[in-house]
Design a protein around this motif. Structure first.
Motif, PDB file in Angstrom:
ATOM      1  N   ASP A  44       0.809  -1.220   0.000  1.00 31.07           N
ATOM      2  CA  ASP A  44       0.000   0.000   0.000  1.00 31.07           C
ATOM      3  C   ASP A  44       0.841   1.267   0.000  1.00 31.07           C
ATOM      4  O   ASP A  44       0.358   2.337  -0.352  1.00 31.07           O
ATOM      5  CB  ASP A  44      -0.934   0.027   1.215  1.00 31.07           C
ATOM      6  CG  ASP A  44      -2.001  -1.054   1.142  1.00 31.07           C
ATOM      7  OD1 ASP A  44      -2.418  -1.391   0.023  1.00 31.07           O
ATOM      8  OD2 ASP A  44      -2.380  -1.572   2.208  1.00 31.07           O
ATOM      9  N   ASN A 161      -4.223   2.938  -5.183  1.00 34.95           N
ATOM     10  CA  ASN A 161      -5.635   3.275  -5.056  1.00 34.95           C
ATOM     11  C   ASN A 161      -6.441   2.039  -5.422  1.00 34.95           C
ATOM     12  O   ASN A 161      -6.425   1.600  -6.566  1.00 34.95           O
ATOM     13  CB  ASN A 161      -6.009   4.427  -5.992  1.00 34.95           C
ATOM     14  CG  ASN A 161      -7.513   4.508  -6.236  1.00 34.95           C
ATOM     15  OD1 ASN A 161      -8.302   4.498  -5.294  1.00 34.95           O
ATOM     16  ND2 ASN A 161      -7.921   4.529  -7.503  1.00 34.95           N
ATOM     17  N   SER A 162      -7.142   1.477  -4.485  1.00 33.41           N
ATOM     18  CA  SER A 162      -7.963   0.299  -4.766  1.00 33.41           C
ATOM     19  C   SER A 162      -9.427   0.543  -4.442  1.00 33.41           C
ATOM     20  O   SER A 162     -10.223  -0.388  -4.410  1.00 33.41           O
ATOM     21  CB  SER A 162      -7.447  -0.903  -3.956  1.00 33.41           C
ATOM     22  OG  SER A 162      -7.425  -0.597  -2.571  1.00 33.41           O
ATOM     23  N   ARG A 163      -9.762   1.812  -4.220  1.00 31.29           N
ATOM     24  CA  ARG A 163     -11.120   2.128  -3.745  1.00 31.29           C
ATOM     25  C   ARG A 163     -11.959   2.884  -4.774  1.00 31.29           C
ATOM     26  O   ARG A 163     -13.152   2.613  -4.935  1.00 31.29           O
ATOM     27  CB  ARG A 163     -11.018   2.959  -2.457  1.00 31.29           C
ATOM     28  CG  ARG A 163     -12.343   3.257  -1.785  1.00 31.29           C
ATOM     29  CD  ARG A 163     -12.107   3.882  -0.424  1.00 31.29           C
ATOM     30  NE  ARG A 163     -11.364   5.131  -0.507  1.00 31.29           N
ATOM     31  CZ  ARG A 163     -11.934   6.328  -0.647  1.00 31.29           C
ATOM     32  NH1 ARG A 163     -13.249   6.430  -0.745  1.00 31.29           N
ATOM     33  NH2 ARG A 163     -11.197   7.418  -0.685  1.00 31.29           N
ATOM     34  N   LEU A 164     -11.345   3.811  -5.505  1.00 29.29           N
ATOM     35  CA  LEU A 164     -12.101   4.675  -6.399  1.00 29.29           C
ATOM     36  C   LEU A 164     -11.750   4.403  -7.854  1.00 29.29           C
ATOM     37  O   LEU A 164     -10.630   3.982  -8.171  1.00 29.29           O
ATOM     38  CB  LEU A 164     -11.814   6.148  -6.085  1.00 29.29           C
ATOM     39  CG  LEU A 164     -12.206   6.651  -4.692  1.00 29.29           C
ATOM     40  CD1 LEU A 164     -11.680   8.059  -4.479  1.00 29.29           C
ATOM     41  CD2 LEU A 164     -13.718   6.616  -4.509  1.00 29.29           C
ATOM     42  N   PHE A 169     -10.831   9.087  -8.525  1.00 27.46           N
ATOM     43  CA  PHE A 169      -9.604   9.136  -7.728  1.00 27.46           C
ATOM     44  C   PHE A 169      -8.903  10.477  -7.912  1.00 27.46           C
ATOM     45  O   PHE A 169      -8.491  11.119  -6.944  1.00 27.46           O
ATOM     46  CB  PHE A 169      -8.693   7.986  -8.152  1.00 27.46           C
ATOM     47  CG  PHE A 169      -7.364   7.957  -7.458  1.00 27.46           C
ATOM     48  CD1 PHE A 169      -7.265   8.006  -6.075  1.00 27.46           C
ATOM     49  CD2 PHE A 169      -6.195   7.878  -8.193  1.00 27.46           C
ATOM     50  CE1 PHE A 169      -6.035   7.961  -5.434  1.00 27.46           C
ATOM     51  CE2 PHE A 169      -4.956   7.845  -7.573  1.00 27.46           C
ATOM     52  CZ  PHE A 169      -4.875   7.886  -6.195  1.00 27.46           C
ATOM     53  N   ASN A 216     -16.045  13.402  -2.320  1.00 34.38           N
ATOM     54  CA  ASN A 216     -14.824  13.072  -3.035  1.00 34.38           C
ATOM     55  C   ASN A 216     -14.558  13.988  -4.230  1.00 34.38           C
ATOM     56  O   ASN A 216     -13.701  13.695  -5.051  1.00 34.38           O
ATOM     57  CB  ASN A 216     -14.874  11.616  -3.521  1.00 34.38           C
ATOM     58  CG  ASN A 216     -14.749  10.623  -2.386  1.00 34.38           C
ATOM     59  OD1 ASN A 216     -14.007  10.855  -1.431  1.00 34.38           O
ATOM     60  ND2 ASN A 216     -15.491   9.534  -2.460  1.00 34.38           N
TER      61      ASN A 216
END
Length: 264
Positions: A44, A161-164, A169, A216
């Motif tokens: 990460d 970045n694994s979320r958006l 992002f 965001n």
């Protein structure tokens, strides 16, 4: 509102000293592998230590130039579709991408790059990380990453970045960076009246990007998706509303007149 002096408060140190035509992009520098990897790095958060920080800084300047010119070229191409005065779709799509490229450029000027690392960059990163003893180096994967220049430590921090989604992002990082710039302004050696005016401009921008309670900064991305992918908002045939295209082109033309001419 003239905001250049305010934005300079967050410029990555040394970027203004880069000169000449830079042709090596940051992703290419990652492939070359002229850096060490902190052995305690995680999947990460990977810490790179360049052999010469000036080299990736020049690559960052190259990316700044590319995205700046992309924004300008896209803005210059915005025009009314002849004979279709209610057609706004491609105007809005081009306006979005011009803004998206500009956001990327402004982030990179601040020493932050939202970059997609392909398998070629990842293989080089894995190889170097493994040679420096990073645990799980073989598990580094391609995808969207945030690269942050820490000039005080002479390091580049690479965060996954694994979320958006990719565009969301960028806007998330961008709206957060605006907040950081606003915080820095309070201690800047600038006239208080000027700081107040700039803060109002930046606050307005944050509010616009977070329209309707979004946190965001992805309002523009949501509008782009509605227009480009779902053909909503009445800007494709059958059109809704008034003849907006001529007014939209006139506004775009006035904005383009404020952009300085540049050459490749």
């Amino acid at each position: 509102m003239y905001t250049d002096d305010a934005l300079r408060q967050g410029w990555v140190r040394g970027l203004n000293a880069v000169s000449g035509k830079q042709s090596i992009e940051l992703k290419h520098w990652l492939k070359v592998g002229t850096y060490a990897v902190e052995s305690l790095s995680t999947l990460d958060r990977i810490v790179l230590r360049p052999a010469d920080i000036a080299v990736p800084l020049g690559a960052l300047a190259c990316d700044v130039n590319r995205t700046c010119i992309s924004s300008i070229e896209t803005a210059q191409s915005i025009a009314e579709v002849q004979g279709l005065p209610k057609s706004l779709a491609w105007m809005l799509i081009k306006l979005y991408y011009s803004s998206f490229f500009a956001a990327n450029a402004l982030l990179r000027i601040q020493g932050v790059s939202c970059s997609y690392l392909d398998i070629e960059e990842v293989l080089s990163l894995r190889r170097v990380a493994h040679s420096y003893g990073m645990r799980d180096a073989a598990k580094i994967s391609s995808g969207q990453y945030l690269l942050t220049f820490d000039m005080a430590a002479r390091e580049i921090v690479v965060e996954k970045n694994s979320r958006l989604a990719s565009h969301e992002f960028v806007w998330s990082v961008y709206v957060a960076k605006i907040g950081e710039i606003r915080a820095k302004l309070s201690g800047a050696l600038l006239a208080s009246a000027y700081v107040k005016k700039v803060d109002l401009v930046l606050a307005s921008l944050q509010d616009a990007l977070n329209d309707q309670g979004r946190v965001n900064g992805n309002w523009l991305s949501q509008v782009r998706n509605a227009v480009n992918y779902r053909q909503e908002l009445g800007v494709w045939y059958p059109y809704q509303g008034k003849r907006q295209a001529p007014r939209g082109e006139a506004r775009s033309r006035r904005q383009r007149e404020l952009i300085p001419r540049c050459s490749h």
